[in-house]
Design a protein around this motif. Structure first.
Motif, PDB file in Angstrom:
ATOM      1  N   THR A 355       0.828  -1.201   0.000  1.00 22.85           N
ATOM      2  CA  THR A 355       0.000   0.000   0.000  1.00 22.85           C
ATOM      3  C   THR A 355       0.862   1.250   0.000  1.00 22.85           C
ATOM      4  O   THR A 355       0.591   2.217  -0.730  1.00 22.85           O
ATOM      5  CB  THR A 355      -0.926  -0.007   1.220  1.00 22.85           C
ATOM      6  OG1 THR A 355      -1.773  -1.150   1.161  1.00 22.85           O
ATOM      7  CG2 THR A 355      -1.767   1.254   1.277  1.00 22.85           C
ATOM      8  N   THR A 356       1.908   1.261   0.822  1.00 23.54           N
ATOM      9  CA  THR A 356       2.781   2.427   0.919  1.00 23.54           C
ATOM     10  C   THR A 356       3.513   2.665  -0.405  1.00 23.54           C
ATOM     11  O   THR A 356       3.596   3.807  -0.880  1.00 23.54           O
ATOM     12  CB  THR A 356       3.788   2.225   2.066  1.00 23.54           C
ATOM     13  OG1 THR A 356       3.070   2.163   3.306  1.00 23.54           O
ATOM     14  CG2 THR A 356       4.790   3.371   2.131  1.00 23.54           C
ATOM     15  N   ARG A 357       4.032   1.610  -1.004  1.00 23.65           N
ATOM     16  CA  ARG A 357       4.738   1.787  -2.280  1.00 23.65           C
ATOM     17  C   ARG A 357       3.811   2.327  -3.349  1.00 23.65           C
ATOM     18  O   ARG A 357       4.170   3.249  -4.093  1.00 23.65           O
ATOM     19  CB  ARG A 357       5.342   0.459  -2.745  1.00 23.65           C
ATOM     20  CG  ARG A 357       6.139   0.626  -4.035  1.00 23.65           C
ATOM     21  CD  ARG A 357       6.729  -0.669  -4.558  1.00 23.65           C
ATOM     22  NE  ARG A 357       7.575  -0.411  -5.718  1.00 23.65           N
ATOM     23  CZ  ARG A 357       8.103  -1.349  -6.492  1.00 23.65           C
ATOM     24  NH1 ARG A 357       7.890  -2.635  -6.231  1.00 23.65           N
ATOM     25  NH2 ARG A 357       8.852  -1.002  -7.529  1.00 23.65           N
ATOM     26  N   TRP A 358       2.614   1.763  -3.436  1.00 26.94           N
ATOM     27  CA  TRP A 358       1.672   2.195  -4.465  1.00 26.94           C
ATOM     28  C   TRP A 358       1.235   3.642  -4.248  1.00 26.94           C
ATOM     29  O   TRP A 358       1.214   4.446  -5.178  1.00 26.94           O
ATOM     30  CB  TRP A 358       0.468   1.258  -4.463  1.00 26.94           C
ATOM     31  CG  TRP A 358      -0.613   1.637  -5.415  1.00 26.94           C
ATOM     32  CD1 TRP A 358      -0.489   2.039  -6.713  1.00 26.94           C
ATOM     33  CD2 TRP A 358      -2.012   1.670  -5.137  1.00 26.94           C
ATOM     34  NE1 TRP A 358      -1.716   2.297  -7.251  1.00 26.94           N
ATOM     35  CE2 TRP A 358      -2.665   2.080  -6.319  1.00 26.94           C
ATOM     36  CE3 TRP A 358      -2.768   1.362  -4.009  1.00 26.94           C
ATOM     37  CZ2 TRP A 358      -4.052   2.200  -6.393  1.00 26.94           C
ATOM     38  CZ3 TRP A 358      -4.142   1.480  -4.087  1.00 26.94           C
ATOM     39  CH2 TRP A 358      -4.770   1.898  -5.268  1.00 26.94           C
ATOM     40  N   THR A 359       0.899   3.997  -2.998  1.00 27.91           N
ATOM     41  CA  THR A 359       0.454   5.358  -2.722  1.00 27.91           C
ATOM     42  C   THR A 359       1.557   6.360  -3.013  1.00 27.91           C
ATOM     43  O   THR A 359       1.318   7.410  -3.638  1.00 27.91           O
ATOM     44  CB  THR A 359      -0.011   5.482  -1.266  1.00 27.91           C
ATOM     45  OG1 THR A 359      -1.031   4.515  -1.007  1.00 27.91           O
ATOM     46  CG2 THR A 359      -0.559   6.871  -0.988  1.00 27.91           C
ATOM     47  N   ASN A 360       2.773   6.074  -2.584  1.00 25.97           N
ATOM     48  CA  ASN A 360       3.879   6.990  -2.853  1.00 25.97           C
ATOM     49  C   ASN A 360       4.135   7.131  -4.351  1.00 25.97           C
ATOM     50  O   ASN A 360       4.475   8.213  -4.835  1.00 25.97           O
ATOM     51  CB  ASN A 360       5.134   6.513  -2.131  1.00 25.97           C
ATOM     52  CG  ASN A 360       5.057   6.728  -0.626  1.00 25.97           C
ATOM     53  OD1 ASN A 360       4.230   7.489  -0.141  1.00 25.97           O
ATOM     54  ND2 ASN A 360       5.924   6.062   0.113  1.00 25.97           N
ATOM     55  N   ALA A 361       3.967   6.039  -5.092  1.00 26.17           N
ATOM     56  CA  ALA A 361       4.149   6.110  -6.546  1.00 26.17           C
ATOM     57  C   ALA A 361       3.077   6.989  -7.188  1.00 26.17           C
ATOM     58  O   ALA A 361       3.361   7.772  -8.104  1.00 26.17           O
ATOM     59  CB  ALA A 361       4.114   4.708  -7.145  1.00 26.17           C
ATOM     60  N   MET A 362       1.837   6.889  -6.708  1.00 33.25           N
ATOM     61  CA  MET A 362       0.747   7.674  -7.286  1.00 33.25           C
ATOM     62  C   MET A 362       0.869   9.159  -6.956  1.00 33.25           C
ATOM     63  O   MET A 362       0.289   9.998  -7.658  1.00 33.25           O
ATOM     64  CB  MET A 362      -0.595   7.138  -6.793  1.00 33.25           C
ATOM     65  CG  MET A 362      -0.975   5.772  -7.368  1.00 33.25           C
ATOM     66  SD  MET A 362      -1.289   5.796  -9.150  1.00 33.25           S
ATOM     67  CE  MET A 362      -2.841   6.690  -9.203  1.00 33.25           C
ATOM     68  N   LEU A 363       1.610   9.498  -5.900  1.00 36.27           N
ATOM     69  CA  LEU A 363       1.824  10.908  -5.572  1.00 36.27           C
ATOM     70  C   LEU A 363       2.770  11.584  -6.553  1.00 36.27           C
ATOM     71  O   LEU A 363       2.774  12.819  -6.672  1.00 36.27           O
ATOM     72  CB  LEU A 363       2.371  11.037  -4.151  1.00 36.27           C
ATOM     73  CG  LEU A 363       1.368  10.774  -3.022  1.00 36.27           C
ATOM     74  CD1 LEU A 363       2.088  10.632  -1.688  1.00 36.27           C
ATOM     75  CD2 LEU A 363       0.330  11.891  -2.950  1.00 36.27           C
ATOM     76  N   ALA A 364       3.598  10.808  -7.236  1.00 30.68           N
ATOM     77  CA  ALA A 364       4.530  11.352  -8.222  1.00 30.68           C
ATOM     78  C   ALA A 364       3.829  11.472  -9.575  1.00 30.68           C
ATOM     79  O   ALA A 364       2.818  10.811  -9.824  1.00 30.68           O
ATOM     80  CB  ALA A 364       5.751  10.442  -8.334  1.00 30.68           C
TER      81      ALA A 364
END
Length: 422
Positions: A355-364
């Motif tokens: 979840t953390t990896r995906w959310t951080n990726a979507m913020l970029a």
């Protein structure tokens, strides 16, 4: 009977308290507000819970509002692009909806948390209305076998140090604004079923629409996530709810006119239906050490706080509570020492890291291969469906989302033809 203190009455704290209660533990729950204060207060969040998280509630017989909340059967994505021919200057370059394998639902936390608190008390739990400080926990830690901290703000969170290796952002990445409304029309593309709609406006932010159940019945959540300093970062200092809604609609008309077209008759659900703020996505170390030497274990967004961009907050909280419940019950009568606390968090992190990896990726800003995938999803329904179901199981993104070669190989396999950059 083992005695456990749960500090914080949100999704994770209450679910965990009720779950432990069902196994016969003696539970004390600290909340800084009464059920009535929650019901009559300001909205606390956006939320849409997907199948796995909802099943954790069902397993504990806590799905009290399933028959009343809208049945969310899909998740749609639109990508806005500048368009000189459009009156607003923007139109949809991409627009599709994926179908979910299991229904999703949203229940206003004012309803759910108040109801769960009352259920906890009715089932014999000790509910204490008190805003806990570190000094309180220093005392309580000597009275309980385990202290769980699920209150995600204030001085209690400061006990849990930031995990720099897992926290790439040092500042808020979005400015958040929320309005709960009645009167929103259906999306004409799927008038026969409800879906969460994700509208991406590159360089500006994101706009979400979520069907929900609130204190005044069926409603929809209008949720802007603005890039800091950009045109949607405009809600600071807007204190009047009517002005908040007016600004929300103004930004919809400018950047997502297709959503604005169904919102021209909306009104706020109640006097406390708006919210604005921002916070920094952060992963923290799971064990807090009290001044007297006692240890406490952080729960859910106390230790893994993601931006709400991917709608994972309540889902992650539910999954954390379920994982911790299993770890506590399996531990039996042994001491809840630091090694056990770290192992318990590590077990949860195996899920939370996705979840953390995906959310951080979507913020970029989305890379080219992700834009290709979004475009392909409009032609290939299995791609749309797979992305939609990733909201329930973010671990699946490892196989087709982050790496351009994996994305293109997947699209080629689904589409039956080669996919190239461009």
């Amino acid at each position: 009977m083992r005695k456990i203190l749960v500090v914080g009455a949100g999704q994770s704290g209450l679910q965990l308290a009720l779950g432990l209660q069902s196994y016969g533990y003696e539970i004390t729950l600290l909340s800084n507000r009464t059920p009535d204060e929650l019901r009559s207060g300001r909205v606390m969040s956006t939320q849409c819970m997907f199948h796995t998280a909802l099943q954790h509630e069902r397993d504990l017989q806590l799905g009290f509002w399933e028959s009343q909340a809208p049945r969310v059967e899909g998740l749609g994505v639109s990508v806005a692009a500048p368009d000189p021919a459009s009156p607003s200057g923007y139109s949809r370059a991409v627009d599709w909806v994926g179908r979910l394998d299991g229904i999703a639902q949203s229940v206003d936390q004012r309803i759910k948390m108040a109801g769960w608190m009352e259920t906890f008390a009715q089932r014999g739990g000790q509910l204490v209305i008190h805003g806990a400080a570190v000094s309180d926990l220093d005392y309580f830690s000597r009275l309980y076998d385990l202290v769980l901290v699920s209150a995600g703000k204030g001085e209690l969170v400061a006990m849990f140090g930031r995990d720099t290796a897992r926290s790439p952002y040092a500042t808020p990445q979005r400015a958040l604004s929320v309005a709960y409304v009645h009167g929103l029309g259906p999306r004409p593309e799927h008038p026969d079923f409800d879906a969460v709609r994700c509208n991406l406006v590159p360089g500006v932010g994101e706009f979400f629409v979520m069907p929900t159940l609130t204190v005044t019945g069926r409603a929809d959540i209008l949720f802007w996530e603005g890039v800091p300093g950009g045109p949607v970062d405009a809600f600071q200092g807007v204190n009047d709810p009517a002005d908040h809604l007016s600004l929300t609609l103004e930004l919809m008309e400018r950047y997502t006119p297709w959503e604005y077209a169904r919102a021209m008759k909306v009104e706020l659900t109640d006097a406390n239906a708006t919210l604005a703020g921002r916070y920094t996505p952060t992963v923290r170390h799971p064990v807090g050490r009290l001044p007297g030497g006692g240890l406490v274990l952080g729960v859910a967004d106390v230790v893994v706080a993601n931006d709400p961009l991917t709608g994972q907050g309540s889902n992650s909280a539910s999954k954390c509570a379920a994982s911790y419940l299993e770890s506590i019950v399996a531990h039996g009568d042994r001491e809840f020492d630091e090694a056990w606390m770290r192992a318990t968090f590590d077990r949860h992190w195996e899920s939370a890291r996705h979840t953390t990896r995906w959310t951080n990726a979507m913020l970029a800003p989305p890379p080219e291969h992700v834009l290709r995938m979004f475009d392909a999803a409009g032609r290939l329904q299995p791609v749309a469906d797979r992305f939609a179901n990733g909201f329930d199981d973010p671990s699946d993104f490892e196989d087709f989302f982050y790496d351009a070669e994996k994305t293109d190989a997947y699209l080629a396999a689904v589409g039956g033809e080669g996919v190239t950059a461009g």
